[in-house]
Each structure stands twice: as C-alpha cells, then as structure tokens.
Design an enzyme around this catalytic site. Structure first.
Site, PDB file in Angstrom:
ATOM      1  CE  LYS A 139      38.038  33.948  39.058  1.00  0.00           C
ATOM      2  NZ  LYS A 139      39.119  33.726  39.973  1.00  0.00           N
TER       3      LYS A 139
ATOM      4  CG  HIS B 122      36.631  28.099  39.822  1.00  0.00           C
ATOM      5  ND1 HIS B 122      37.154  28.721  40.925  1.00  0.00           N
ATOM      6  CD2 HIS B 122      37.273  28.621  38.752  1.00  0.00           C
ATOM      7  CE1 HIS B 122      38.081  29.589  40.527  1.00  0.00           C
ATOM      8  NE2 HIS B 122      38.172  29.549  39.211  1.00  0.00           N
TER       9      HIS B 122
ATOM     10  CD  GLU C 143      37.467  32.017  42.710  1.00  0.00           C
ATOM     11  OE1 GLU C 143      36.384  32.290  42.163  1.00  0.00           O
ATOM     12  OE2 GLU C 143      38.553  32.529  42.361  1.00  0.00           O
TER      13      GLU C 143
ATOM     14  CD  GLU D 185      41.202  27.576  36.646  1.00  0.00           C
ATOM     15  OE1 GLU D 185      41.457  28.607  36.021  1.00  0.00           O
ATOM     16  OE2 GLU D 185      40.290  27.500  37.480  1.00  0.00           O
TER      17      GLU D 185
HETATM   18  C1  PEP Z   1      40.211  31.385  37.523  1.00  0.00           C
HETATM   19  O1  PEP Z   1      39.932  31.658  38.695  1.00  0.00           O
HETATM   20  O2  PEP Z   1      39.543  30.538  36.899  1.00  0.00           O
HETATM   21  C2  PEP Z   1      41.333  32.069  36.901  1.00  0.00           C
HETATM   22  C3  PEP Z   1      41.828  31.565  35.815  1.00  0.00           C
HETATM   23  O3  PEP Z   1      41.740  33.216  37.515  1.00  0.00           O
HETATM   24  P1  PEP Z   1      43.020  34.141  37.184  1.00  0.00           P
HETATM   25  O4  PEP Z   1      43.220  34.148  35.705  1.00  0.00           O
HETATM   26  O5  PEP Z   1      42.673  35.473  37.727  1.00  0.00           O
HETATM   27  O6  PEP Z   1      44.184  33.517  37.886  1.00  0.00           O
END
Ligand code: PEP
Length: 248
Positions: free
Chosen positions: A8, A91, A93, A163
């Site tokens: 990130k 992603h 975000e 995710e």
């Molecule tokens: C991500 O944001 O792609 C991610 C996997 O974050 P985290 O492992 O911190 O949950």
C-alpha cells in the site's frame, strides 16, 4: 502457492531498500511465487535489488488510459518498460476511496494485459452484502463486469484475489467453509462465462487479515491457491517467516 505482498502507501524508497535486503537475506528461492506490490516510487530501485532472485514485482494500480493527458497517472506501458510483472486492479480501497468503477476496472485490465502485466483482480463483498446474504451475487457482478470482453486464453494472466472488505485490516477472517464457498462461487462464474477448464485453471487467492499465525491454515483451505497479504507484509522479518510458514 502465490504469495502477494501489498505494501500500500507505506515505506519510502530508502525503507524499501532496507526491506528488500532483509527479506532476501531470509528468503528461500523456489518455494512459492512471491510478488511484492510496491509504491511506484520504489519499483525501479526494487527491480535492481531483486535481480538474481525469483521474487517478482507488482504495481498497485495503473491508468485506465493508454497514454497522454492523464496528469499524475502511470501507464501500463511504463510499468512493462521497467520490468514489472504484476499489477493489482480493483482493490476495495480504490473502488471506495477513489471511486474506481466497474468500467474503469475493465479498461485497466485490458490495458494491463496488452502490456503483458499479470493482473491481480481483487473482488469481495462488504459487510452489508454479507449480512444480506448477497456475497455470491456481489462476486458474480464484480467478476463479470471486470472480465467483460476478454478471451478465455487471457485468463492465464489473471489471478483473482478474494478479499472480503470487512476482513481487510480488521483481524476478522471468514470461516474456512465460507472462504471455500466464495471461491467455488468465483469458479462457477468463470465456468459459466468461459469454461469449466478455465474455472479450474484460474488461480484464486485469499486476502484479508492474513498473518503469521493463520497463514498456513488459510493456505490449506481447499480452493485457495495463494494469499494476498497487507498489514503482515510490512515487516520484512515477519513476512519472510510467513513465506516459510506456508507449507502447502
Ligand atoms: C489488502 O488490503 O489487500 C490486505 C490483504 O490487507 P490486510 O492483510 O491488512 O487485511
């Protein structure tokens, strides 16, 4: 297994130098496909440092246009030119904070593939979707929108990262059977839209609060082909241990 680190917007170029040196000194070649998705500012430095290792590099974004009047953006061609192998697209975000919509994600994927970049397509449901039992519906829409107009052979250069948004950075992880169910649902979409063969071949990773304690348990879940790691990749020593601890 494929293990992707998403750093990130963390670490300056000097910090990345230190990070890569520490990681490589503890790294066992050939065990997994390890990909470091770094800030743009460190990609060329990192390319130089990883030379001779089998670690791959990825960007975290690219422009949805090929070139020209896009102040502040980075093109697929620019990434390919400096030897980048992967790019994260979609992603959560970026979908939420930067209002990246389905059309832009689809365009980015096509540009990435044209420039011989492997795409890490992130999909996942929000907590509201989950509570409304809409996880599979959300995954279907996100995948179909993202892969619109692609040919089946292009899926060879796409990795899907499941995710769940509510699991990212929260310390919360879905149950193993939920991860397995969601990945099966992802494969079903690919089977319907492309072929059964493509659905079995495509790599599907899990991401969201993966850490040193749970990495191997998650990696062992049926259907999981790899991990996307955020917070737990930020410390090079911990991350190199995580890579070792994934025994699948
Ligand atoms: C991500 O944001 O792609 C991610 C996997 O974050 P985290 O492992 O911190 O949950």
């Amino acid at each position: 297994m494929t293990i992707i680190a998403n750093l990130k917007m963390n670490k300056t170029n000097s910090e990345i130098k230190d990070y890569i040196m520490k990681l490589l000194s503890r790294y066992e070649k050939g065990k997994h496909e390890v990909v470091l998705c770094l800030p743009f500012t460190s990609l060329t430095t990192a390319k130089f440092l990883i030379d001779g290792s089998d670690v791959k590099l990825g960007a975290q974004n690219l422009c949805d246009d090929e070139s020209g009047k896009n102040t502040g953006e980075i093109s697929g061609e620019m990434l390919h030119d400096i030897g980048i192998n992967y790019v994260i697209i979609g992603h959560s975000e970026r979908r939420t904070k930067y209002k990246e919509n389905a059309k832009a994600i689809n365009k980015k994927i096509k540009i990435a593939l044209k420039n011989r970049l492997k795409v890490v397509l992130c999909v996942g449901e929000s907590l509201a979707d989950k509570n409304l039992l809409k996880t599979f519906e959300t995954l279907k829409t996100q995948i179909e929108d993202a892969l619109k107009g692609l040919y089946e052979n292009e899926l060879e250069n796409i990795v899907i990262a499941y995710e769940p948004i509510w699991a990212i950075g929260s310390g919360k992880i879905p149950l193993a059977k939920e991860i397995e169910g969601s990945i099966k649902a992802i494969r079903k979409v690919i089977a319907n839209d492309f072929s059964e063969k493509a659905s079995q071949k495509i790599e599907v990773l899990y991401g969201g609060s993966v850490d040193n304690k749970n990495c191997n348990t998650i990696a062992k879940i049926k259907e999981v082909d790899g991990l996307l790691v955020g917070g737990a990749c930020l410390d090079a020593v911990n991350f190199s241990q995580l890579i070792k601890d994934v025994k699948v």
